[in-house]
Design a protein around this motif. Sequence first.
Motif, short mmCIF file in Angstrom:
data_model
loop_
_atom_site.label_atom_id
_atom_site.label_comp_id
_atom_site.label_asym_id
_atom_site.label_seq_id
_atom_site.Cartn_x
_atom_site.Cartn_y
_atom_site.Cartn_z
N VAL A 227 -11.47 21.97 -1.14
CA VAL A 227 -11.12 20.95 -0.16
C VAL A 227 -9.60 21.04 0.01
O VAL A 227 -8.87 21.17 -0.97
N VAL A 228 -9.16 21.04 1.27
CA VAL A 228 -7.75 21.25 1.59
C VAL A 228 -7.24 20.06 2.40
O VAL A 228 -7.88 19.64 3.37
N CYS A 229 -6.06 19.54 2.01
CA CYS A 229 -5.44 18.45 2.76
C CYS A 229 -4.74 19.02 3.99
O CYS A 229 -3.91 19.93 3.88
N ARG A 230 -5.07 18.48 5.14
CA ARG A 230 -4.44 18.93 6.40
C ARG A 230 -2.96 18.55 6.47
O ARG A 230 -2.19 19.16 7.19
N SER A 231 -2.57 17.54 5.71
CA SER A 231 -1.20 17.06 5.77
C SER A 231 -0.26 17.81 4.83
O SER A 231 0.72 18.40 5.26
N CYS A 232 -0.57 17.83 3.53
CA CYS A 232 0.35 18.42 2.55
C CYS A 232 -0.10 19.78 2.03
O CYS A 232 0.66 20.46 1.35
N GLY A 233 -1.35 20.17 2.31
CA GLY A 233 -1.84 21.46 1.86
C GLY A 233 -2.41 21.49 0.45
O GLY A 233 -2.75 22.56 -0.05
N ALA A 234 -2.50 20.33 -0.20
CA ALA A 234 -3.09 20.29 -1.54
C ALA A 234 -4.51 20.86 -1.50
O ALA A 234 -5.23 20.68 -0.52
N VAL B 280 -14.89 25.81 3.09
CA VAL B 280 -13.64 25.06 2.95
C VAL B 280 -13.82 23.72 3.65
O VAL B 280 -14.15 23.68 4.83
N TYR B 281 -13.63 22.67 2.89
CA TYR B 281 -13.67 21.32 3.45
C TYR B 281 -12.23 20.93 3.78
O TYR B 281 -11.32 21.17 3.00
N TRP B 282 -12.02 20.36 4.94
CA TRP B 282 -10.69 19.94 5.37
C TRP B 282 -10.65 18.43 5.48
O TRP B 282 -11.63 17.80 5.89
N GLY B 283 -9.53 17.84 5.13
CA GLY B 283 -9.39 16.38 5.22
C GLY B 283 -7.99 15.96 4.84
O GLY B 283 -7.04 16.73 4.95
N THR B 284 -7.86 14.74 4.36
CA THR B 284 -6.58 14.19 3.95
C THR B 284 -6.70 13.76 2.49
O THR B 284 -7.63 13.03 2.14
N CYS B 285 -5.77 14.22 1.66
CA CYS B 285 -5.81 13.88 0.24
C CYS B 285 -5.48 12.39 0.04
O CYS B 285 -4.92 11.75 0.95
N PRO B 286 -5.80 11.83 -1.12
CA PRO B 286 -5.53 10.41 -1.36
C PRO B 286 -4.06 10.02 -1.20
O PRO B 286 -3.76 8.96 -0.65
N ASP B 287 -3.12 10.87 -1.66
CA ASP B 287 -1.70 10.55 -1.53
C ASP B 287 -1.28 10.46 -0.07
O ASP B 287 -0.58 9.53 0.34
N THR C 140 -2.83 7.38 1.65
CA THR C 140 -2.11 6.15 1.28
C THR C 140 -0.81 6.06 2.06
O THR C 140 -0.46 5.00 2.57
N GLU C 141 -0.11 7.18 2.17
CA GLU C 141 1.15 7.21 2.90
C GLU C 141 0.95 6.83 4.36
O GLU C 141 1.71 6.07 4.93
N ARG C 142 -0.10 7.36 4.97
CA ARG C 142 -0.37 7.07 6.38
C ARG C 142 -0.77 5.63 6.61
O ARG C 142 -0.54 5.07 7.66
N SER C 143 -1.42 5.04 5.59
CA SER C 143 -1.91 3.68 5.78
C SER C 143 -0.87 2.62 5.48
O SER C 143 -1.05 1.46 5.81
N SER C 144 0.24 2.99 4.87
CA SER C 144 1.28 2.01 4.53
C SER C 144 2.22 1.81 5.72
O SER C 144 2.94 2.71 6.11
N PRO C 145 2.27 0.61 6.28
CA PRO C 145 3.13 0.37 7.45
C PRO C 145 4.61 0.55 7.15
O PRO C 145 5.35 1.01 7.99
N LEU C 146 5.08 0.19 5.95
CA LEU C 146 6.50 0.35 5.63
C LEU C 146 6.88 1.82 5.55
O LEU C 146 7.94 2.21 6.02
N ILE C 147 6.01 2.62 4.98
CA ILE C 147 6.31 4.04 4.90
C ILE C 147 6.29 4.67 6.28
O ILE C 147 7.16 5.46 6.64
N ARG C 148 5.33 4.25 7.12
CA ARG C 148 5.27 4.79 8.50
C ARG C 148 6.54 4.40 9.25
O ARG C 148 7.09 5.20 10.00
N GLN C 149 7.01 3.17 9.05
CA GLN C 149 8.16 2.69 9.83
C GLN C 149 9.47 3.25 9.29
O GLN C 149 10.34 3.65 10.06
N PHE C 150 9.65 3.27 7.97
CA PHE C 150 10.95 3.62 7.40
C PHE C 150 10.96 4.94 6.64
O PHE C 150 12.01 5.39 6.19
N GLY C 151 9.82 5.57 6.44
CA GLY C 151 9.75 6.82 5.72
C GLY C 151 9.77 6.62 4.22
O GLY C 151 9.90 5.51 3.72
N ARG C 152 9.66 7.74 3.48
CA ARG C 152 9.67 7.70 2.01
C ARG C 152 11.08 7.47 1.50
O ARG C 152 12.04 7.87 2.12
N LYS C 153 11.15 6.88 0.34
CA LYS C 153 12.45 6.72 -0.33
C LYS C 153 12.63 7.83 -1.30
O LYS C 153 11.78 8.36 -1.85
#
Length: 150
Positions: A90-97, A127-134, A137-150
């Motif tokens: 299973v491969v994450c489309r976002s980070c490649g994990a 090969v299964y494609w999707g989004t990993c848990p990390d 979570t990042e996509r679902s957090s409004p603060l991270i979407r608005q201000f990015g990671r610290k």
Amino acid sequence: MTSDFETQMRAVSLRVTRPRLAVLAALRDHPHIDTDRVIALVRADQPTVSHQAVYDVLRALTDAGLVRRIQPAGATARYESRVGDNHHHVVCRSCGAIADVDCAVGHAPCLTASDDHGFVVDEAEVVYWGTCPDCATERSSPLIRQFGRK
């Protein structure tokens, strides 16, 4: 663990060398890594090992069936030491994990093609494609979407 690696190499008529042992250890400890990461890990322990030596070791271990090379679409080749079973990834489309996914227990339905065209099928690559848990979570957090990671 080194003696296990030595036994595996001797069983497939490969000479036991320090670079081969180092590559197998790197893949055991870090499944699904690319060549550059393998080189870095091997050189951390053996600084004089060349890039070409690591490429040659990966090829020899893959040809001997001790290592599996995978390359999901659009990604660089990765290597793993889990061989001898028909597992998938299973491969994450976002980070490649990449993570392993076991094939169905018992009869392996993925090896029964709807039309095998006369081929004797001995492996299926799913090969299964999707989004990993990390990343999910990042996509679902409004603060991270608005201000990015610290």
